[in-house]
Design a protein around this motif. Structure first.
Motif, mmCIF file in Angstrom:
data_model
loop_
_atom_site.group_PDB
_atom_site.id
_atom_site.type_symbol
_atom_site.label_atom_id
_atom_site.label_comp_id
_atom_site.label_asym_id
_atom_site.label_seq_id
_atom_site.Cartn_x
_atom_site.Cartn_y
_atom_site.Cartn_z
ATOM 1 N N ILE A 112 17.626 -4.644 -8.670
ATOM 2 C CA ILE A 112 16.369 -4.097 -8.226
ATOM 3 C C ILE A 112 15.306 -3.482 -9.358
ATOM 4 O O ILE A 112 15.996 -3.121 -10.101
ATOM 5 C CB ILE A 112 16.578 -2.673 -7.296
ATOM 6 C CG1 ILE A 112 17.401 -3.190 -6.121
ATOM 7 C CG2 ILE A 112 15.222 -2.480 -6.522
ATOM 8 C CD1 ILE A 112 18.073 -2.072 -5.040
ATOM 9 N N HIS A 167 19.506 7.022 -0.089
ATOM 10 C CA HIS A 167 18.753 5.670 -0.377
ATOM 11 C C HIS A 167 19.751 4.743 0.223
ATOM 12 O O HIS A 167 19.759 3.534 0.160
ATOM 13 C CB HIS A 167 18.909 5.548 -1.895
ATOM 14 C CG HIS A 167 18.113 6.482 -2.827
ATOM 15 N ND1 HIS A 167 16.836 6.672 -2.499
ATOM 16 C CD2 HIS A 167 18.502 7.231 -3.751
ATOM 17 C CE1 HIS A 167 16.195 7.476 -3.563
ATOM 18 N NE2 HIS A 167 17.377 7.973 -4.110
ATOM 19 N N TYR A 168 20.768 5.072 1.089
ATOM 20 C CA TYR A 168 21.345 4.197 1.827
ATOM 21 C C TYR A 168 20.552 3.161 2.615
ATOM 22 O O TYR A 168 20.781 1.893 2.447
ATOM 23 C CB TYR A 168 22.562 5.039 2.675
ATOM 24 C CG TYR A 168 23.702 5.788 2.264
ATOM 25 C CD1 TYR A 168 23.991 5.660 1.003
ATOM 26 C CD2 TYR A 168 24.623 6.277 2.789
ATOM 27 C CE1 TYR A 168 25.005 6.150 0.293
ATOM 28 C CE2 TYR A 168 25.782 6.748 2.454
ATOM 29 C CZ TYR A 168 25.964 6.759 1.066
ATOM 30 O OH TYR A 168 27.032 7.226 0.442
ATOM 31 N N ILE A 216 25.474 5.273 -5.139
ATOM 32 C CA ILE A 216 24.258 5.845 -5.036
ATOM 33 C C ILE A 216 24.116 7.081 -3.916
ATOM 34 O O ILE A 216 24.793 7.075 -3.403
ATOM 35 C CB ILE A 216 23.164 4.378 -4.326
ATOM 36 C CG1 ILE A 216 23.869 4.407 -2.951
ATOM 37 C CG2 ILE A 216 23.263 3.280 -5.396
ATOM 38 C CD1 ILE A 216 22.842 3.092 -2.365
ATOM 39 N N TYR A 258 28.339 -4.396 -4.629
ATOM 40 C CA TYR A 258 28.671 -3.944 -3.327
ATOM 41 C C TYR A 258 29.571 -4.903 -2.840
ATOM 42 O O TYR A 258 29.213 -6.187 -2.900
ATOM 43 C CB TYR A 258 27.549 -3.718 -2.395
ATOM 44 C CG TYR A 258 27.680 -3.295 -0.884
ATOM 45 C CD1 TYR A 258 28.279 -1.911 -0.342
ATOM 46 C CD2 TYR A 258 27.991 -4.176 0.119
ATOM 47 C CE1 TYR A 258 28.902 -1.678 0.652
ATOM 48 C CE2 TYR A 258 28.370 -3.976 1.406
ATOM 49 C CZ TYR A 258 28.783 -2.500 1.817
ATOM 50 O OH TYR A 258 29.331 -2.102 2.802
ATOM 51 N N VAL A 318 18.640 0.677 0.298
ATOM 52 C CA VAL A 318 19.582 -0.223 -0.389
ATOM 53 C C VAL A 318 20.450 -1.223 0.721
ATOM 54 O O VAL A 318 20.525 -2.405 0.426
ATOM 55 C CB VAL A 318 20.512 0.390 -1.211
ATOM 56 C CG1 VAL A 318 21.685 -0.571 -1.709
ATOM 57 C CG2 VAL A 318 19.944 1.404 -2.199
ATOM 58 N N LEU A 351 16.045 4.887 -7.611
ATOM 59 C CA LEU A 351 17.508 4.626 -8.111
ATOM 60 C C LEU A 351 17.791 5.168 -9.492
ATOM 61 O O LEU A 351 18.694 5.711 -9.952
ATOM 62 C CB LEU A 351 18.099 3.495 -7.709
ATOM 63 C CG LEU A 351 17.978 2.968 -6.346
ATOM 64 C CD1 LEU A 351 18.465 1.529 -6.063
ATOM 65 C CD2 LEU A 351 19.265 3.930 -5.771
ATOM 66 N N LEU A 403 23.302 -3.049 -8.836
ATOM 67 C CA LEU A 403 24.061 -2.365 -7.977
ATOM 68 C C LEU A 403 25.294 -3.701 -7.541
ATOM 69 O O LEU A 403 25.012 -4.783 -7.341
ATOM 70 C CB LEU A 403 23.240 -2.017 -6.800
ATOM 71 C CG LEU A 403 22.228 -1.100 -6.983
ATOM 72 C CD1 LEU A 403 21.644 -0.853 -5.517
ATOM 73 C CD2 LEU A 403 22.672 0.163 -7.440
ATOM 74 N N CYS A 444 26.257 1.703 -8.880
ATOM 75 C CA CYS A 444 25.351 1.223 -10.096
ATOM 76 C C CYS A 444 26.097 0.748 -11.182
ATOM 77 O O CYS A 444 27.028 1.687 -11.812
ATOM 78 C CB CYS A 444 24.444 2.551 -10.303
ATOM 79 S SG CYS A 444 23.281 1.971 -11.755
ATOM 80 N N LEU A 460 11.900 1.908 -5.092
ATOM 81 C CA LEU A 460 13.143 2.079 -4.690
ATOM 82 C C LEU A 460 14.118 1.894 -6.302
ATOM 83 O O LEU A 460 14.748 2.668 -6.476
ATOM 84 C CB LEU A 460 13.914 1.224 -3.778
ATOM 85 C CG LEU A 460 15.389 1.167 -3.815
ATOM 86 C CD1 LEU A 460 15.782 2.357 -3.100
ATOM 87 C CD2 LEU A 460 15.929 -0.099 -2.773
ATOM 88 N N VAL A 508 18.005 -4.060 1.323
ATOM 89 C CA VAL A 508 17.945 -5.003 0.268
ATOM 90 C C VAL A 508 19.185 -5.880 0.311
ATOM 91 O O VAL A 508 19.173 -7.104 -0.126
ATOM 92 C CB VAL A 508 17.716 -4.130 -1.232
ATOM 93 C CG1 VAL A 508 18.010 -5.100 -2.262
ATOM 94 C CG2 VAL A 508 16.482 -3.765 -1.468
ATOM 95 N N ILE A 509 20.388 -5.281 0.219
ATOM 96 C CA ILE A 509 21.699 -5.822 0.351
ATOM 97 C C ILE A 509 21.920 -6.877 1.680
ATOM 98 O O ILE A 509 22.171 -8.096 1.387
ATOM 99 C CB ILE A 509 22.999 -5.047 0.290
ATOM 100 C CG1 ILE A 509 22.767 -4.443 -1.125
ATOM 101 C CG2 ILE A 509 24.262 -5.608 0.450
ATOM 102 C CD1 ILE A 509 23.825 -3.188 -1.254
#
Length: 356
Positions: A267, A335-336, A331, A279, A339, A321, A277, A288, A317, A342-343
């Motif tokens: 990001i 910010h869940y 994170i 995940y 994010v 972050l 990030l 992170c 964002l 985005v994911i």
């Protein structure tokens, strides 16, 4: 393993470590540099002062030989004669010997500043220990000195042979040559030989100084544990503190660059900030793996492109972050949602034909 890595001498020496080495007399010193300075000075003396020295000594000795029958050598006369000859010799050779002495001192001063330390000559049991003597005998330094001496011997022999061989026929006639003609010839030949030796020694001295510097520098290196102890002993010396901070930053950067290929998304701001990030299904929250500003952010973007990691521009964002999450941490909960969007977008993009 972590303890071993902390005890490995991999870190650059601190200024305190270098100052302590100087106080101990542990400095960079190449004997070849000293030899080169002395040989260069000897060549200069022969070139400039040989005429005046020979004239002065010739005048003194001529008078001595011409009046030899009148010189008394009985009783106190003999010591007086030797004293007179000694004074005349010193007068003729004082300036050349002074230049050689200055050259010997200069050979040390160009390598390091003058050091007055008695630690190197102080008596130690290790100096008379047979085991320590064997270690020194078969050390890398001893082998290097042997190889260096062998190379010098071979090179000097080749140089002398190359210079003397063309003159071999002239040497046969020197037996019957008048001394007045012989001496200038010897001077020219000696200057030629010494000039060649000085030129050869310049290369040897430069190579040996580099080798001695590398050996000395390796001896001064510190382990991370030694840096920590030094920092503790100096009670937070700002130079040590800055050095430790710099080391931590370098280690952090290396770890981030190594972990970046694991990232799921980067990001960005798009240019000032970058947060990578990771995940995977089953994780409680994204982690992170790398973050940076400006030049480091650009490097993260470059590596992300090389590893085909999606880059999403989201300035608010990215700034949030970067300010709230540390590397290797999950994170924050606030910010869940952002994010997750985005994911989710990245995963949808990957399922799309032609998507990354």
């Amino acid at each position: 393993m972590a303890e071993d890595s902390e005890n490995e001498k991999t870190e650059e020496p601190s200024q305190k470590r270098l100052d302590e080495a100087l106080q101990r007399g542990d400095v960079v010193k190449s004997q070849e540099v000293n030899t080169w300075f002395v040989m260069g000075a000897a060549t200069l003396v022969l070139m400039v002062f040989s005429g005046s020295m020979s004239s002065s000594l010739m005048t003194s000795m001529r008078g001595l030989v011409a009046n030899a029958h009148q010189i008394r050598v009985d009783g106190p006369a003999l010591p007086q004669l030797f004293q007179k000859i000694g004074i005349e010799l010193i007068g003729g050779l004082a300036v050349p010997f002074l230049l050689l002495l200055i050259a010997a001192v200069a050979g040390n001063m160009v390598q390091h500043r003058l050091v007055w330390s008695f630690e190197a000559v102080s008596p130690k049991l290790s100096k008379i220990s047979p085991l320590a003597g064997l270690k020194r005998l078969f050390s890398a330094q001893t082998l290097a000195n042997f190889a260096k001496g062998l190379v010098k011997l071979i090179v000097v022999a080749v140089v002398l042979l190359a210079l003397m061989w063309p003159e071999r026929y002239r040497f046969e006639g020197l037996v019957t040559t008048d001394p007045a003609v012989l001496l200038p010839f010897i001077k020219v030949l000696a200057l030629k030989l010494m000039g060649a030796v000085v030129a050869m020694l310049a290369v040897v001295a430069a190579a040996d100084y580099f080798f001695q510097y590398r050996q000395w520098h390796e001896r001064q290196k510190m382990s991370l544990q030694e840096l920590k102890e030094e920092f503790k002993n100096t009670e937070g010396d700002p130079h040590i503190k800055g050095r430790l901070k710099q080391l931590r930053q370098v280690r952090m950067k290396k770890r981030m660059m190594a972990n970046l290929p694991k990232a799921s998304v980067v990001i960005t701001n798009p240019t000032h900030y970058a947060v990578a990030l990771q995940y995977e299904r089953g994780m409680e929250a994204p982690i992170c793996v790398a973050k940076g500003m400006d030049a480091l952010a650009l490097k993260i973007r470059e590596l992300a492109g090389q590893h085909s990691i999606p880059i999403v521009e989201n300035p608010p964002l990215a700034r949030a972050l970067h300010a709230t999450v540390e590397v290797d941490d999950a994170i924050p909960a606030e910010h869940y949602k952002a994010v997750a969007e985005v994911i989710g977008f990245v995963m949808k993009l990957r399922r799309t034909p032609g998507g990354r």
